[in-house]
Design a protein around this motif. Sequence first.
Motif, PDB file in Angstrom:
ATOM      1  N   MET A   1       0.848  -1.171   0.000  1.00 48.07           N
ATOM      2  CA  MET A   1       0.000   0.000   0.000  1.00 48.07           C
ATOM      3  C   MET A   1       0.898   1.241   0.000  1.00 48.07           C
ATOM      4  SD  MET A   1      -3.006   1.081   2.653  1.00 48.07           S
ATOM      5  CE  MET A   1      -3.713  -0.514   2.513  1.00 48.07           C
ATOM      6  N   ALA A   2       0.574   2.216  -0.790  1.00 47.95           N
ATOM      7  CA  ALA A   2       1.365   3.438  -0.916  1.00 47.95           C
ATOM      8  C   ALA A   2       0.983   4.445   0.169  1.00 47.95           C
ATOM      9  CB  ALA A   2       1.151   4.058  -2.281  1.00 47.95           C
ATOM     10  N   CYS A   3       1.995   5.198   0.612  1.00 44.01           N
ATOM     11  CA  CYS A   3       1.796   6.237   1.625  1.00 44.01           C
ATOM     12  C   CYS A   3       2.587   7.479   1.242  1.00 44.01           C
ATOM     13  CB  CYS A   3       2.272   5.757   2.991  1.00 44.01           C
ATOM     14  SG  CYS A   3       1.241   4.491   3.724  1.00 44.01           S
ATOM     15  N   ARG A   4       2.158   8.615   1.764  1.00 44.05           N
ATOM     16  CA  ARG A   4       2.856   9.875   1.545  1.00 44.05           C
ATOM     17  C   ARG A   4       3.169  10.484   2.903  1.00 44.05           C
ATOM     18  NH1 ARG A   4       3.977  13.203  -2.322  1.00 44.05           N
ATOM     19  NH2 ARG A   4       2.685  12.174  -3.855  1.00 44.05           N
ATOM     20  N   ASP A  18       5.710   1.535   0.094  1.00 42.05           N
ATOM     21  CA  ASP A  18       5.582   0.710   1.294  1.00 42.05           C
ATOM     22  C   ASP A  18       5.348   1.609   2.511  1.00 42.05           C
ATOM     23  OD1 ASP A  18       5.731  -1.364   3.146  1.00 42.05           O
ATOM     24  OD2 ASP A  18       7.915  -1.323   3.201  1.00 42.05           O
ATOM     25  N   CYS A  19       4.214   1.440   3.178  1.00 40.14           N
ATOM     26  CA  CYS A  19       3.885   2.281   4.332  1.00 40.14           C
ATOM     27  C   CYS A  19       4.821   2.048   5.513  1.00 40.14           C
ATOM     28  CB  CYS A  19       2.433   2.066   4.768  1.00 40.14           C
ATOM     29  SG  CYS A  19       1.258   2.849   3.662  1.00 40.14           S
ATOM     30  N   VAL A  20       5.378   0.859   5.630  1.00 38.56           N
ATOM     31  CA  VAL A  20       6.326   0.597   6.719  1.00 38.56           C
ATOM     32  C   VAL A  20       7.571   1.470   6.529  1.00 38.56           C
ATOM     33  CG1 VAL A  20       7.810  -1.155   7.780  1.00 38.56           C
ATOM     34  CG2 VAL A  20       5.474  -1.739   7.112  1.00 38.56           C
ATOM     35  N   GLU A  21       8.075   1.523   5.320  1.00 39.49           N
ATOM     36  CA  GLU A  21       9.238   2.376   5.040  1.00 39.49           C
ATOM     37  C   GLU A  21       8.895   3.840   5.263  1.00 39.49           C
ATOM     38  OE1 GLU A  21      12.434   3.537   1.556  1.00 39.49           O
ATOM     39  OE2 GLU A  21      10.898   2.045   1.117  1.00 39.49           O
ATOM     40  N   ALA A  22       7.698   4.258   4.857  1.00 40.13           N
ATOM     41  CA  ALA A  22       7.278   5.649   5.055  1.00 40.13           C
ATOM     42  C   ALA A  22       7.252   5.991   6.534  1.00 40.13           C
ATOM     43  CB  ALA A  22       5.899   5.877   4.435  1.00 40.13           C
ATOM     44  N   HIS A  23       6.735   5.093   7.349  1.00 40.77           N
ATOM     45  CA  HIS A  23       6.669   5.319   8.790  1.00 40.77           C
ATOM     46  C   HIS A  23       8.071   5.410   9.388  1.00 40.77           C
ATOM     47  CE1 HIS A  23       5.296   5.325  12.848  1.00 40.77           C
ATOM     48  NE2 HIS A  23       5.771   4.132  13.115  1.00 40.77           N
ATOM     49  N   GLU A  24       8.962   4.534   8.956  1.00 41.27           N
ATOM     50  CA  GLU A  24      10.346   4.567   9.439  1.00 41.27           C
ATOM     51  C   GLU A  24      11.033   5.873   9.063  1.00 41.27           C
ATOM     52  OE1 GLU A  24      11.974   1.022   7.733  1.00 41.27           O
ATOM     53  OE2 GLU A  24      11.093  -0.261   9.292  1.00 41.27           O
ATOM     54  N   ARG A  25      10.826   6.323   7.836  1.00 40.92           N
ATOM     55  CA  ARG A  25      11.438   7.588   7.394  1.00 40.92           C
ATOM     56  C   ARG A  25      10.867   8.778   8.163  1.00 40.92           C
ATOM     57  NH1 ARG A  25      14.089   7.594   2.308  1.00 40.92           N
ATOM     58  NH2 ARG A  25      14.940   5.507   2.063  1.00 40.92           N
ATOM     59  N   ALA A  26       9.551   8.758   8.403  1.00 40.39           N
ATOM     60  CA  ALA A  26       8.915   9.840   9.151  1.00 40.39           C
ATOM     61  C   ALA A  26       9.470   9.908  10.565  1.00 40.39           C
ATOM     62  CB  ALA A  26       7.402   9.648   9.170  1.00 40.39           C
ATOM     63  N   SER A  27       9.594   8.765  11.217  1.00 43.03           N
ATOM     64  CA  SER A  27      10.128   8.720  12.579  1.00 43.03           C
ATOM     65  C   SER A  27      11.569   9.210  12.619  1.00 43.03           C
ATOM     66  CB  SER A  27      10.041   7.294  13.126  1.00 43.03           C
ATOM     67  OG  SER A  27       8.711   6.897  13.270  1.00 43.03           O
ATOM     68  N   ALA A  28      12.384   8.774  11.668  1.00 42.50           N
ATOM     69  CA  ALA A  28      13.781   9.199  11.610  1.00 42.50           C
ATOM     70  C   ALA A  28      13.885  10.705  11.396  1.00 42.50           C
ATOM     71  CB  ALA A  28      14.516   8.450  10.508  1.00 42.50           C
ATOM     72  N   HIS A  29      13.021  11.256  10.556  1.00 43.16           N
ATOM     73  CA  HIS A  29      13.045  12.693  10.286  1.00 43.16           C
ATOM     74  C   HIS A  29      12.700  13.473  11.553  1.00 43.16           C
ATOM     75  CE1 HIS A  29      12.857  16.270   7.716  1.00 43.16           C
ATOM     76  NE2 HIS A  29      11.787  16.627   8.435  1.00 43.16           N
ATOM     77  N   GLU A  30      11.676  13.021  12.271  1.00 41.71           N
ATOM     78  CA  GLU A  30      11.296  13.705  13.510  1.00 41.71           C
ATOM     79  C   GLU A  30      12.387  13.607  14.567  1.00 41.71           C
ATOM     80  OE1 GLU A  30       6.443  13.533  13.383  1.00 41.71           O
ATOM     81  OE2 GLU A  30       7.502  11.969  14.491  1.00 41.71           O
TER      82      GLU A  30
END
Length: 44
Positions: A1-4, A18-30
């Motif tokens: 599933m795609a995420c932004r 991949d929403c899992v990768e998106a979540h990981e990137r978001a957490s790392a950015h924060e």
Amino acid sequence: MACRITCDGCSLDRRFEDCVEAHERASAHELSHGDHFVSLRTLA
């Protein structure tokens, strides 16, 4: 599933297939930018 992910503190705006990768990137950015908040949206 795609995420932004988008950030309220900078120009980060990326789509991930991949929403899992998106979540990981978001957490790392924060973690790297303590005053930024990243939103994650599932794309249809």
